[in-house]
Motif scaffolding. Structure first.
Motif, mmCIF file in Angstrom:
data_model
loop_
_atom_site.group_PDB
_atom_site.id
_atom_site.type_symbol
_atom_site.label_atom_id
_atom_site.label_comp_id
_atom_site.label_asym_id
_atom_site.label_seq_id
_atom_site.Cartn_x
_atom_site.Cartn_y
_atom_site.Cartn_z
ATOM 1 N N TYR A 78 0.866 -1.124 0.001
ATOM 2 C CA TYR A 78 -0.161 0.005 0.120
ATOM 3 C C TYR A 78 0.973 0.953 0.094
ATOM 4 O O TYR A 78 0.237 2.334 -0.314
ATOM 5 N N VAL A 79 2.118 0.951 0.230
ATOM 6 C CA VAL A 79 3.266 2.398 0.413
ATOM 7 C C VAL A 79 4.613 1.278 0.207
ATOM 8 O O VAL A 79 4.977 0.367 0.065
ATOM 9 N N THR A 80 5.101 2.327 -0.920
ATOM 10 C CA THR A 80 6.265 1.734 -1.460
ATOM 11 C C THR A 80 7.339 2.854 -1.483
ATOM 12 O O THR A 80 7.011 3.775 -1.261
ATOM 13 N N GLU A 81 8.792 2.535 -1.899
ATOM 14 C CA GLU A 81 9.512 3.548 -2.707
ATOM 15 C C GLU A 81 9.918 4.048 -3.795
ATOM 16 O O GLU A 81 9.847 2.300 -4.679
ATOM 17 N N VAL A 82 9.698 4.958 -3.733
ATOM 18 C CA VAL A 82 10.938 5.585 -5.515
ATOM 19 C C VAL A 82 11.442 6.176 -5.583
ATOM 20 O O VAL A 82 12.078 6.779 -4.946
ATOM 21 N N TYR A 84 13.922 8.649 -6.818
ATOM 22 C CA TYR A 84 13.758 10.188 -7.771
ATOM 23 C C TYR A 84 15.174 10.656 -8.559
ATOM 24 O O TYR A 84 15.809 11.723 -7.593
ATOM 25 N N PRO A 85 15.385 9.617 -9.334
ATOM 26 C CA PRO A 85 17.348 9.553 -9.505
ATOM 27 C C PRO A 85 17.311 11.622 -9.859
ATOM 28 O O PRO A 85 18.593 12.007 -9.705
ATOM 29 N N LYS A 86 17.052 12.216 -10.812
ATOM 30 C CA LYS A 86 16.257 13.793 -11.501
ATOM 31 C C LYS A 86 16.881 14.438 -9.826
ATOM 32 O O LYS A 86 18.145 15.579 -10.235
ATOM 33 N N TYR A 87 16.769 14.155 -8.511
ATOM 34 C CA TYR A 87 16.248 14.649 -7.311
ATOM 35 C C TYR A 87 17.369 14.299 -6.723
ATOM 36 O O TYR A 87 17.658 14.534 -5.239
ATOM 37 N N GLY A 88 18.375 12.639 -6.875
ATOM 38 C CA GLY A 88 18.967 11.960 -5.917
ATOM 39 C C GLY A 88 18.381 11.279 -4.435
ATOM 40 O O GLY A 88 18.707 11.425 -3.246
ATOM 41 N N LYS A 89 16.780 10.789 -4.875
ATOM 42 C CA LYS A 89 15.953 10.929 -3.510
ATOM 43 C C LYS A 89 15.113 9.686 -3.725
ATOM 44 O O LYS A 89 14.773 9.174 -4.635
ATOM 45 N N THR A 90 15.027 9.237 -2.401
ATOM 46 C CA THR A 90 13.907 7.979 -2.328
ATOM 47 C C THR A 90 13.203 8.408 -1.546
ATOM 48 O O THR A 90 13.437 8.484 -0.128
ATOM 49 N N LEU A 91 11.506 8.912 -2.202
ATOM 50 C CA LEU A 91 10.645 8.929 -1.487
ATOM 51 C C LEU A 91 9.549 7.705 -1.608
ATOM 52 O O LEU A 91 9.318 6.884 -2.050
ATOM 53 N N LYS A 92 8.962 7.677 0.084
ATOM 54 C CA LYS A 92 7.907 6.485 -0.032
ATOM 55 C C LYS A 92 6.147 7.289 -0.671
ATOM 56 O O LYS A 92 6.078 8.608 -0.831
ATOM 57 N N VAL A 93 5.433 6.590 -1.672
ATOM 58 C CA VAL A 93 4.572 6.647 -2.379
ATOM 59 C C VAL A 93 3.629 5.773 -2.216
ATOM 60 O O VAL A 93 3.544 5.100 -1.626
ATOM 61 N N ALA A 105 -0.226 -3.175 -11.789
ATOM 62 C CA ALA A 105 0.214 -1.905 -11.489
ATOM 63 C C ALA A 105 1.537 -1.358 -11.593
ATOM 64 O O ALA A 105 2.502 -2.319 -11.273
ATOM 65 N N ARG A 106 1.675 -0.766 -11.849
ATOM 66 C CA ARG A 106 3.087 0.091 -12.366
ATOM 67 C C ARG A 106 3.727 1.111 -11.399
ATOM 68 O O ARG A 106 3.158 2.015 -11.584
ATOM 69 N N ILE A 107 3.945 1.326 -10.239
ATOM 70 C CA ILE A 107 4.443 2.501 -9.754
ATOM 71 C C ILE A 107 5.684 3.116 -10.302
ATOM 72 O O ILE A 107 6.407 2.428 -10.012
ATOM 73 N N GLY A 108 5.552 4.232 -10.149
ATOM 74 C CA GLY A 108 7.068 4.964 -10.669
ATOM 75 C C GLY A 108 6.568 6.613 -10.540
ATOM 76 O O GLY A 108 6.244 6.904 -10.420
ATOM 77 N N VAL A 109 7.800 6.051 -11.277
ATOM 78 C CA VAL A 109 8.197 8.458 -11.257
ATOM 79 C C VAL A 109 6.888 8.569 -12.450
ATOM 80 O O VAL A 109 7.311 8.132 -13.466
#
Length: 140
Positions: A78-82, A84-93, A105-109
């Protein structure tokens, strides 16, 4: 209410029979205020433990942060991490609670604004030259 130790207090203020709240908004509000006061005397986890010890199904109401770290929420995706290479971060979404066999489902940027302009316009019948003209005129 007995398992929580609330019954005697509720009975004293007129809620020995909870049916009284059905016909009166005022009584319903009084009950809710009384319950708020009673629950404020302890910690959430203690109330949940008391209910579970009395064999009553109970679970805490989590804050968003607590929910995002809950083992069951994470295990079910229900929550996963993605990343974000452009910002050098991994965020929970938000993940997805739905599982489809044919269209998983494909969770991504999300793509950058305008990233697919050329493909979409070409599919609509625009030539490479027309797309170039639109770009030069800052239409896209």
């Amino acid at each position: 209410m007995t398992a929580l130790g609330f019954y005697d207090t509720l009975e004293k203020v007129g809620f020995g029979d909870l049916g009284v709240i059905i016909t009166s908004d005022e009584m319903r509000q009084t009950l809710l205020r009384t319950l708020d006061d009673l629950f404020a005397t302890g910690l959430r986890d203690d109330w949940v433990t008391r209910l579970r010890d009395a064999d009553i199904v109970a679970a805490p109401i989590n804050t968003l942060l607590e929910a995002s770290n809950d083992p069951d929420v994470l295990a079910n995706g229900y929550v996963t991490e993605v990343e974000y290479p452009k910002y050098g971060k991994t965020l929970k979404v938000h993940g997805t609670p739905w599982q489809f066999s044919e269209t998983p489902a494909r969770i991504g940027v999300a793509p950058e604004l305008g990233a697919h302009n050329d493909d979409v316009l070409a599919e609509l019948g625009y030539s490479a030259e027309q797309i170039k003209d639109l770009r030069e005129r800052k239409i896209i």
